[in-house]
Design a protein around this motif. Structure first.
Motif, PDB file in Angstrom:
ATOM      1  N   PRO A   1     -22.616  21.378  -8.835  1.00  0.00           N
ATOM      2  CA  PRO A   1     -22.464  20.183  -9.766  1.00  0.00           C
ATOM      3  C   PRO A   1     -23.573  19.118  -9.307  1.00  0.00           C
ATOM      4  O   PRO A   1     -24.361  19.115  -8.107  1.00  0.00           O
ATOM      5  CB  PRO A   1     -21.091  19.444  -9.473  1.00  0.00           C
ATOM      6  N   PRO A   2     -23.857  17.911 -10.014  1.00  0.00           N
ATOM      7  CA  PRO A   2     -25.145  16.998 -10.036  1.00  0.00           C
ATOM      8  C   PRO A   2     -24.561  16.321  -8.728  1.00  0.00           C
ATOM      9  O   PRO A   2     -23.493  16.373  -8.268  1.00  0.00           O
ATOM     10  CB  PRO A   2     -24.825  16.339 -11.199  1.00  0.00           C
ATOM     11  N   ALA A   3     -25.479  15.569  -8.188  1.00  0.00           N
ATOM     12  CA  ALA A   3     -25.325  14.638  -6.929  1.00  0.00           C
ATOM     13  C   ALA A   3     -24.518  13.906  -7.234  1.00  0.00           C
ATOM     14  O   ALA A   3     -24.180  13.228  -8.179  1.00  0.00           O
ATOM     15  CB  ALA A   3     -26.998  14.262  -6.772  1.00  0.00           C
ATOM     16  N   PHE A   4     -23.813  13.606  -5.919  1.00  0.00           N
ATOM     17  CA  PHE A   4     -22.808  12.456  -6.031  1.00  0.00           C
ATOM     18  C   PHE A   4     -23.238  11.329  -6.585  1.00  0.00           C
ATOM     19  O   PHE A   4     -22.262  10.550  -7.061  1.00  0.00           O
ATOM     20  CB  PHE A   4     -22.178  12.447  -4.507  1.00  0.00           C
TER      21      PHE A   4
ATOM     22  N   ALA B   1     -17.881  11.643 -11.529  1.00  0.00           N
ATOM     23  CA  ALA B   1     -18.002  10.499 -12.287  1.00  0.00           C
ATOM     24  C   ALA B   1     -16.892   9.541 -12.222  1.00  0.00           C
ATOM     25  O   ALA B   1     -17.317   8.288 -12.411  1.00  0.00           O
ATOM     26  CB  ALA B   1     -18.335  10.843 -13.857  1.00  0.00           C
ATOM     27  N   ALA B   2     -15.676  10.189 -12.048  1.00  0.00           N
ATOM     28  CA  ALA B   2     -14.588   9.486 -12.023  1.00  0.00           C
ATOM     29  C   ALA B   2     -14.549   8.425 -10.793  1.00  0.00           C
ATOM     30  O   ALA B   2     -14.193   7.468 -10.735  1.00  0.00           O
ATOM     31  CB  ALA B   2     -13.220  10.281 -12.217  1.00  0.00           C
ATOM     32  N   VAL B   3     -14.860   8.950  -9.636  1.00  0.00           N
ATOM     33  CA  VAL B   3     -15.170   8.400  -8.451  1.00  0.00           C
ATOM     34  C   VAL B   3     -16.105   7.280  -8.390  1.00  0.00           C
ATOM     35  O   VAL B   3     -15.852   6.284  -7.981  1.00  0.00           O
ATOM     36  CB  VAL B   3     -15.502   9.497  -7.150  1.00  0.00           C
ATOM     37  N   ARG B   4     -16.902   7.523  -9.100  1.00  0.00           N
ATOM     38  CA  ARG B   4     -18.243   6.521  -9.215  1.00  0.00           C
ATOM     39  C   ARG B   4     -17.647   5.202 -10.277  1.00  0.00           C
ATOM     40  O   ARG B   4     -17.837   4.244  -9.981  1.00  0.00           O
ATOM     41  CB  ARG B   4     -19.320   6.848  -9.790  1.00  0.00           C
ATOM     42  N   GLU B   5     -16.861   5.524 -11.263  1.00  0.00           N
ATOM     43  CA  GLU B   5     -16.194   4.544 -11.967  1.00  0.00           C
ATOM     44  C   GLU B   5     -15.199   3.717 -11.209  1.00  0.00           C
ATOM     45  O   GLU B   5     -15.194   2.496 -11.147  1.00  0.00           O
ATOM     46  CB  GLU B   5     -15.331   5.294 -12.951  1.00  0.00           C
ATOM     47  N   ILE B   6     -14.416   4.475 -10.388  1.00  0.00           N
ATOM     48  CA  ILE B   6     -13.472   3.596  -9.356  1.00  0.00           C
ATOM     49  C   ILE B   6     -14.328   2.691  -8.615  1.00  0.00           C
ATOM     50  O   ILE B   6     -13.752   1.579  -8.138  1.00  0.00           O
ATOM     51  CB  ILE B   6     -12.654   4.809  -8.393  1.00  0.00           C
ATOM     52  N   ALA B   7     -15.377   3.261  -8.006  1.00  0.00           N
ATOM     53  CA  ALA B   7     -16.129   2.407  -6.965  1.00  0.00           C
ATOM     54  C   ALA B   7     -16.566   1.048  -7.636  1.00  0.00           C
ATOM     55  O   ALA B   7     -16.388   0.122  -7.075  1.00  0.00           O
ATOM     56  CB  ALA B   7     -17.372   3.353  -6.435  1.00  0.00           C
ATOM     57  N   ASP B   8     -16.933   1.417  -8.814  1.00  0.00           N
ATOM     58  CA  ASP B   8     -17.480   0.091  -9.533  1.00  0.00           C
ATOM     59  C   ASP B   8     -16.637  -0.716 -10.021  1.00  0.00           C
ATOM     60  O   ASP B   8     -16.606  -1.919  -9.932  1.00  0.00           O
ATOM     61  CB  ASP B   8     -18.471   0.450 -10.958  1.00  0.00           C
ATOM     62  N   ARG B   9     -15.329  -0.327 -10.645  1.00  0.00           N
ATOM     63  CA  ARG B   9     -14.107  -1.014 -11.211  1.00  0.00           C
ATOM     64  C   ARG B   9     -13.598  -1.706 -10.012  1.00  0.00           C
ATOM     65  O   ARG B   9     -13.212  -2.753 -10.088  1.00  0.00           O
ATOM     66  CB  ARG B   9     -13.154  -0.037 -11.667  1.00  0.00           C
ATOM     67  N   TYR B  10     -13.431  -1.402  -8.629  1.00  0.00           N
ATOM     68  CA  TYR B  10     -12.608  -1.935  -7.724  1.00  0.00           C
ATOM     69  C   TYR B  10     -13.756  -2.573  -6.865  1.00  0.00           C
ATOM     70  O   TYR B  10     -13.373  -2.910  -5.649  1.00  0.00           O
ATOM     71  CB  TYR B  10     -11.867  -1.096  -7.088  1.00  0.00           C
TER      72      TYR B  10
ATOM     73  N   THR C   1      -6.455  16.258  -0.837  1.00  0.00           N
ATOM     74  CA  THR C   1      -7.470  16.905  -1.514  1.00  0.00           C
ATOM     75  C   THR C   1      -7.301  18.360  -1.527  1.00  0.00           C
ATOM     76  O   THR C   1      -6.447  18.937  -1.003  1.00  0.00           O
ATOM     77  CB  THR C   1      -8.720  16.834  -0.563  1.00  0.00           C
ATOM     78  N   GLY C   2      -8.062  18.756  -2.308  1.00  0.00           N
ATOM     79  CA  GLY C   2      -8.070  20.578  -2.491  1.00  0.00           C
ATOM     80  C   GLY C   2      -7.488  20.995  -3.642  1.00  0.00           C
ATOM     81  O   GLY C   2      -6.518  21.485  -3.613  1.00  0.00           O
ATOM     82  N   PRO C   3      -7.699  20.308  -5.099  1.00  0.00           N
ATOM     83  CA  PRO C   3      -8.931  19.608  -5.421  1.00  0.00           C
ATOM     84  C   PRO C   3      -8.487  17.997  -5.175  1.00  0.00           C
ATOM     85  O   PRO C   3      -7.096  17.974  -4.901  1.00  0.00           O
ATOM     86  CB  PRO C   3      -9.300  19.979  -6.616  1.00  0.00           C
ATOM     87  N   LEU C   4      -9.228  17.273  -5.241  1.00  0.00           N
ATOM     88  CA  LEU C   4      -9.014  15.794  -5.275  1.00  0.00           C
ATOM     89  C   LEU C   4      -8.258  15.310  -6.490  1.00  0.00           C
ATOM     90  O   LEU C   4      -8.765  15.505  -7.681  1.00  0.00           O
ATOM     91  CB  LEU C   4     -10.373  14.836  -5.128  1.00  0.00           C
ATOM     92  N   ASP C   5      -7.267  14.518  -6.517  1.00  0.00           N
ATOM     93  CA  ASP C   5      -6.572  13.951  -7.464  1.00  0.00           C
ATOM     94  C   ASP C   5      -7.329  12.421  -7.540  1.00  0.00           C
ATOM     95  O   ASP C   5      -6.753  11.588  -6.986  1.00  0.00           O
ATOM     96  CB  ASP C   5      -5.072  13.856  -7.126  1.00  0.00           C
ATOM     97  N   VAL C   6      -8.184  12.148  -8.718  1.00  0.00           N
ATOM     98  CA  VAL C   6      -8.804  11.159  -8.867  1.00  0.00           C
ATOM     99  C   VAL C   6      -7.855   9.956  -9.110  1.00  0.00           C
ATOM    100  O   VAL C   6      -7.958   8.771  -8.944  1.00  0.00           O
ATOM    101  CB  VAL C   6      -9.937  11.316  -9.787  1.00  0.00           C
TER     102      VAL C   6
ATOM    103  N   SER D   1     -16.012  18.434  -9.077  1.00  0.00           N
ATOM    104  CA  SER D   1     -16.505  18.882 -10.115  1.00  0.00           C
ATOM    105  C   SER D   1     -17.263  17.628 -10.610  1.00  0.00           C
ATOM    106  O   SER D   1     -17.418  16.541 -10.165  1.00  0.00           O
ATOM    107  CB  SER D   1     -15.464  18.797 -11.199  1.00  0.00           C
ATOM    108  N   ALA D   2     -18.079  17.750 -11.712  1.00  0.00           N
ATOM    109  CA  ALA D   2     -19.019  16.907 -12.223  1.00  0.00           C
ATOM    110  C   ALA D   2     -18.136  15.778 -12.819  1.00  0.00           C
ATOM    111  O   ALA D   2     -18.440  14.484 -12.573  1.00  0.00           O
ATOM    112  CB  ALA D   2     -19.834  17.094 -13.203  1.00  0.00           C
ATOM    113  N   ASP D   3     -17.029  16.008 -13.153  1.00  0.00           N
ATOM    114  CA  ASP D   3     -15.964  14.865 -13.862  1.00  0.00           C
ATOM    115  C   ASP D   3     -15.384  14.129 -13.003  1.00  0.00           C
ATOM    116  O   ASP D   3     -15.215  12.986 -13.130  1.00  0.00           O
ATOM    117  CB  ASP D   3     -15.027  15.791 -14.945  1.00  0.00           C
ATOM    118  N   GLU D   4     -15.064  14.660 -11.810  1.00  0.00           N
ATOM    119  CA  GLU D   4     -14.448  14.156 -10.465  1.00  0.00           C
ATOM    120  C   GLU D   4     -15.524  12.995  -9.926  1.00  0.00           C
ATOM    121  O   GLU D   4     -15.116  12.091  -9.667  1.00  0.00           O
ATOM    122  CB  GLU D   4     -13.951  15.069  -9.772  1.00  0.00           C
TER     123      GLU D   4
END
Length: 492
Positions: free
Chosen positions: A315-318, A285-294, A245-250, A280-283
């Motif tokens: 950034p917006p709420a997780f 959103a990408a994490v949420r997409e990973i959660a739903d995909r897998y 991390t630092g930043p997180l590699d999605v 970030s906001a994009d990161e």
């Protein structure tokens, strides 16, 4: 030797002792450096009291030092009050008179070291000139002035609950609604039945670990990350896997989830502990997409979300729009308001909340009513309270950062929020420096502690800026002396 040995709760193997100590030699006589490293581990909580250490011979062989070195180190520990020995019982760690450790010391299985962020040290033996240790380890600010009034108002509301049994496994309705309202303010549609009140965020993380992990299941975390979260996952039988991390590699996160198939993913999106990075906001959103995909449960630890100290917009709420059944959020009153308020919460799908409420029955049944009422009051005055908190923390952060930059050749970034600085020493001597600092009367956390295998971040230390300005100023010359020992040995 001591005439009595405390009850042994665990035993540390030579190999795990070596991993715990890391690069321990901070200069000077080897036996003194080894004793300092073990003493620092006891003071920080990474080595629990009532732990039997390896024999002098075994430890000497593992560390590749002479038996004289380990014998001298154990003798020094006994002299300083950090160990006792008895024929047939070996050498067992202790806390000397004056060193205070609130709460019960919880034993763990096998060789797993116990880390207790609640460790407080008053005036332990062996500090320089008899002075107590200055704690740059514990990340908890003092209580706000509004706390007393919050409890006074909570006492006024308490009679309404006295006719009941006092157990509310899901939490008091007013607090659940106040927490839900705060999520709604942050753009996450939330109802009270999506909130479970817990006894602190640590219980929330532990509940999630024990309900999602079985022995052998993988849990995915950032590396470095909050060490108590890793401890909870290991206690549940999980195998902790890290991604940088630092930043997180999605993209790396997604590929690791696909390959490792973890049952649980734990992330700290806001002012990450210990790095201070903000996702970030994009990161997010990408994490949420990973959660739903897998279809993997992803926990966002938002304990520090209220502690932004820069002018940058958070950034917006997780949880995003809050509709993903695989995304869970954890929050707490401890970092925002006061560590003595052992009140936390989980935001999740109502079915998950019901499952967690049943699981907690074996731990504490419910959170204390008076504390819940006090937190309800504080949340009602959140904007006012947090304005003062942020002002205080910003001043202390700036004081510590400027003092470190003036005194050391380190890379000391200014964290945008949270409670700590993630300092780069420029060389892989974090454990040696932490040991030398403890010997000089200052407690800092070595970077490897925050990594799953205790081997990364060897050039990093975490220092909190929650202590008073006077304490922060007093700590710097002690750190200077400690760095002189470490840097001097490196030059030699």
């Amino acid at each position: 030797m001591s005439a009595a040995t405390p009850t042994v709760l665990r035993q540390l193997s030579p190999a795990n002792t070596a991993r715990l100590l890391g690069a321990w030699h901070a200069g000077g006589p080897a036996y003194v450096a080894l004793a300092d490293a073990l003493r620092a581990a006891v003071l920080s909580g990474t080595l629990s009291p009532n732990t039997r250490l390896p024999s002098e011979r075994e430890l000497a062989a593992t560390l590749r030092v002479s038996r004289t070195t380990t014998s001298g180190a154990y003798a020094r520990l006994r002299e300083l009050g950090f160990a006792v020995s008895r024929v047939g019982s070996g050498t067992v760690t202790t806390l000397p008179q004056g060193a205070v450790r609130p709460g019960a010391d919880r034993p763990t299985g096998g060789d797993a070291p116990v880390v207790d962020d609640a460790l407080r040290v008053a005036t332990p033996a062996g500090g320089p000139s008899g002075v107590g240790h200055l704690d740059l380890w514990q990340a908890t600010p003092p209580a706000p002035p509004e706390l007393h009034e919050a409890f006074a108002r909570a006492l006024e509301r308490l009679p309404a609950y006295l006719d009941s049994g006092g157990y509310e496994p899901f939490g008091l309705a007013p607090l659940r609604e106040a927490v839900a309202a705060r999520y709604r303010e942050r753009g996450v549609p939330t109802t009270a039945d999506e909130i479970l009140i817990t006894t602190g965020a640590q219980q929330a993380i532990s509940l999630l670990a024990h309900t999602h992990l079985s022995p052998g299941d993988r849990a995915l975390v950032e590396s470095p990350t909050y060490f108590h979260a890793m401890e909870a996952m290991r206690d549940a039988g999980g195998r902790v896997v890290g991604v940088p991390t630092g930043p997180l590699d999605v993209e790396l996160l997604a590929s690791t989830v696909r390959r490792a198939k973890p049952r649980l993913v734990y992330l700290v999106p806001d002012f990450q502990n210990p790095t201070g990075f903000v996702m970030s906001a994009d990161e997010r959103a990408a994490v949420r997409e990973i959660a739903d995909r897998y279809r993997v449960t992803v926990v966002g630890d938002e304990t520090l979300v209220e502690l932004g100290l820069s002018d940058d917009e958070t950034p917006p709420a997780f949880a995003g729009d809050g509709t993903s059944p695989h995304v869970v959020s954890v929050g707490s009153a401890s970092k925002a308001f006061w560590g003595g308020l052992r009140v936390g919460w989980i935001r999740a799908h109502p079915q998950v909340i019901a499952q967690l409420a049943r699981a907690r029955q074996s731990a504490d049944i419910a959170t204390a009513v008076l504390e819940q009422l006090a937190v309800t009051e504080l949340l009602g005055r959140r904007a006012e309270v947090m304005a003062g908190r942020r002002h205080m923390l910003r001043e202390r952060r700036d004081l510590l950062v400027s003092s470190l930059r003036e005194s050391f050749p380190w890379d000391v970034p200014t964290p945008p929020g949270g409670l700590f600085c993630w300092v780069d020493l420029g060389r892989p001597v974090a454990q040696a420096f932490a040991a030398a600092a403890a010997a000089e009367g200052a407690l800092v956390a070595a970077g490897p502690l925050f990594t799953p295998d205790s081997s990364g971040a060897a050039s990093r230390v975490r220092m909190t800026f929650t202590r008073s300005p006077a304490e922060l100023a007093d700590a710097v010359p002690r750190l200077v002396r400690a760095w002189g020992r470490v840097a001097g040995r490196q030059r030699r």
